[in-house]
Design a protein around this motif. Structure first.
Motif, short mmCIF file in Angstrom:
data_model
loop_
_atom_site.label_atom_id
_atom_site.label_comp_id
_atom_site.label_asym_id
_atom_site.label_seq_id
_atom_site.Cartn_x
_atom_site.Cartn_y
_atom_site.Cartn_z
N PRO A 108 0.83 -1.21 0.00
CA PRO A 108 0.00 0.00 0.00
C PRO A 108 0.87 1.26 0.00
CG PRO A 108 0.09 -0.90 2.20
CD PRO A 108 0.83 -1.87 1.31
N ALA A 109 0.35 2.30 -0.61
CA ALA A 109 1.07 3.58 -0.61
C ALA A 109 1.24 4.04 0.83
CB ALA A 109 0.27 4.61 -1.40
N GLY A 110 2.43 4.54 1.13
CA GLY A 110 2.68 5.11 2.44
C GLY A 110 3.22 4.15 3.47
N LEU A 111 3.28 2.84 3.16
CA LEU A 111 3.85 1.89 4.10
C LEU A 111 5.32 2.24 4.27
CD1 LEU A 111 3.48 -0.74 5.80
CD2 LEU A 111 4.26 -1.99 3.76
N PRO A 112 5.81 2.41 5.49
CA PRO A 112 7.20 2.80 5.69
C PRO A 112 8.17 1.87 4.97
CG PRO A 112 6.01 2.95 7.76
CD PRO A 112 5.09 2.30 6.76
N SER A 113 9.24 2.45 4.44
CA SER A 113 10.23 1.69 3.66
C SER A 113 10.94 0.62 4.50
CB SER A 113 11.25 2.63 3.03
OG SER A 113 11.95 3.33 4.04
N LYS A 114 10.85 0.74 5.81
CA LYS A 114 11.43 -0.27 6.70
C LYS A 114 10.89 -1.65 6.38
CE LYS A 114 11.23 -1.49 11.61
NZ LYS A 114 10.83 -1.05 12.94
#
Length: 93
Positions: free
Chosen positions: A86-92
């Protein structure tokens, strides 16, 4: 493979991000399957057991189980789990 599945589940719980469930399903299966036939076997066994348990106890319904299994199979087949990201899921993650 089991560790990959656990790590994806742990990350999903930690992220607690609406709409990310299918991404973590696909990612866990993808990571496990990349370890070879044993990893893919473990991923299928764990995914099927989880979905069977979830459909019996969670009340989320057959449609959610079907969508989860689609994401599981997507990842196990070697397809990019980011398809479900999903858009906005942290890149971590």
């Amino acid at each position: 493979g089991a560790w990959d599945m656990f790590r994806a589940y742990r990350d999903m719980r930690e992220a607690n991000y609406i709409g990310a469930d299918k991404y973590f399903h696909a990612r866990g299966n993808y990571d496990a399957a990349r370890r070879g036939p044993g990893g893919a076997w473990a991923a299928k066994l764990i995914s099927d057991a989880r979905e069977r348990w979830q459909s019996d106890t969670s009340g989320r319904g057959a449609e959610d189980t079907r969508a989860d299994q689609e994401a599981n199979e997507w990842g196990r087949s070697g397809k990019d789990p980011n398809h479900f990201r999903p858009a906005g899921l942290p890149s971590k993650y």
